[in-house]
Design a protein around this motif. Sequence first.
Motif, PDB file in Angstrom:
ATOM      1  N   ALA A 166      37.491  34.779  44.990  1.00 22.28           N
ATOM      2  CA  ALA A 166      38.795  35.137  45.555  1.00 22.28           C
ATOM      3  C   ALA A 166      39.371  33.992  46.385  1.00 22.28           C
ATOM      4  CB  ALA A 166      38.678  36.398  46.401  1.00 22.28           C
ATOM      5  N   LEU A 167      38.535  33.334  47.160  1.00 21.93           N
ATOM      6  CA  LEU A 167      39.010  32.213  47.981  1.00 21.93           C
ATOM      7  C   LEU A 167      39.439  31.041  47.108  1.00 21.93           C
ATOM      8  CD1 LEU A 167      39.447  30.799  50.687  1.00 21.93           C
ATOM      9  CD2 LEU A 167      37.031  30.110  50.593  1.00 21.93           C
TER      10      LEU A 167
ATOM     11  N   VAL B 299      43.900  27.896  44.466  1.00 19.79           N
ATOM     12  CA  VAL B 299      44.480  27.390  43.218  1.00 19.79           C
ATOM     13  C   VAL B 299      45.826  28.056  42.951  1.00 19.79           C
ATOM     14  CG1 VAL B 299      44.183  27.309  40.701  1.00 19.79           C
ATOM     15  CG2 VAL B 299      42.256  26.764  42.206  1.00 19.79           C
ATOM     16  N   ALA B 300      45.906  29.363  43.141  1.00 19.65           N
ATOM     17  CA  ALA B 300      47.152  30.090  42.890  1.00 19.65           C
ATOM     18  C   ALA B 300      48.274  29.624  43.805  1.00 19.65           C
ATOM     19  CB  ALA B 300      46.917  31.589  43.049  1.00 19.65           C
ATOM     20  N   ALA B 301      47.960  29.400  45.069  1.00 21.64           N
ATOM     21  CA  ALA B 301      48.981  28.912  46.010  1.00 21.64           C
ATOM     22  C   ALA B 301      49.453  27.511  45.615  1.00 21.64           C
ATOM     23  CB  ALA B 301      48.427  28.916  47.423  1.00 21.64           C
TER      24      ALA B 301
ATOM     25  N   LEU C  51      46.330  40.637  42.685  1.00 19.82           N
ATOM     26  CA  LEU C  51      45.086  40.413  41.950  1.00 19.82           C
ATOM     27  C   LEU C  51      43.858  40.337  42.828  1.00 19.82           C
ATOM     28  CD1 LEU C  51      46.081  37.903  39.099  1.00 19.82           C
ATOM     29  CD2 LEU C  51      45.760  40.374  38.971  1.00 19.82           C
ATOM     30  N   VAL C  52      43.990  39.829  44.040  1.00 18.33           N
ATOM     31  CA  VAL C  52      42.785  39.663  44.860  1.00 18.33           C
ATOM     32  C   VAL C  52      42.595  40.775  45.886  1.00 18.33           C
ATOM     33  CG1 VAL C  52      42.654  37.182  44.601  1.00 18.33           C
ATOM     34  CG2 VAL C  52      43.932  38.127  46.509  1.00 18.33           C
ATOM     35  N   ARG C  53      43.555  41.660  46.018  1.00 19.04           N
ATOM     36  CA  ARG C  53      43.446  42.744  46.993  1.00 19.04           C
ATOM     37  C   ARG C  53      42.262  43.648  46.680  1.00 19.04           C
ATOM     38  NH1 ARG C  53      47.596  47.541  47.303  1.00 19.04           N
ATOM     39  NH2 ARG C  53      46.941  47.440  45.158  1.00 19.04           N
TER      40      ARG C  53
END
Length: 123
Positions: free
Chosen positions: A75-76, A81-83, A120-122
């Motif tokens: 998740a981290l 990467v997503a940001a 997605l990560v929640r």
Amino acid sequence: MQTRTRRLLTVLAAPAAALLLWTAAVPLGGVDLTVDQAGTPLTVGPALVAAAALIAGLAAWGLLAVLERFTARAALVWSIVAAAVLAFSLTGPLAAATTAAMLVLMGMHVLTGTIVITGLVRR
């Protein structure tokens, strides 16, 4: 709600939200969403908006799934990467023909990215 169901709904919510913004800006607001694509003007229509948001959401989900298999801190890593991908994607709207178009396109990128990243990560 199961993780897979929540993630599927997130991936589907991203293009829906982008299309709502497109509807408010283009047919209702009269903004001409034209960008310069390698010297050729390209009008950004609803199909392109939906496809881009859906593909981005599916790619993000796929990367997260791969990371979850190979790292304990998926998740981290994925969030970073997503940001970074979201930040880089904001350079695309700079090719818009008008300032209004640029702002609407940036808004769609941020809206889609925010939905995908948070959904997605929640846990």
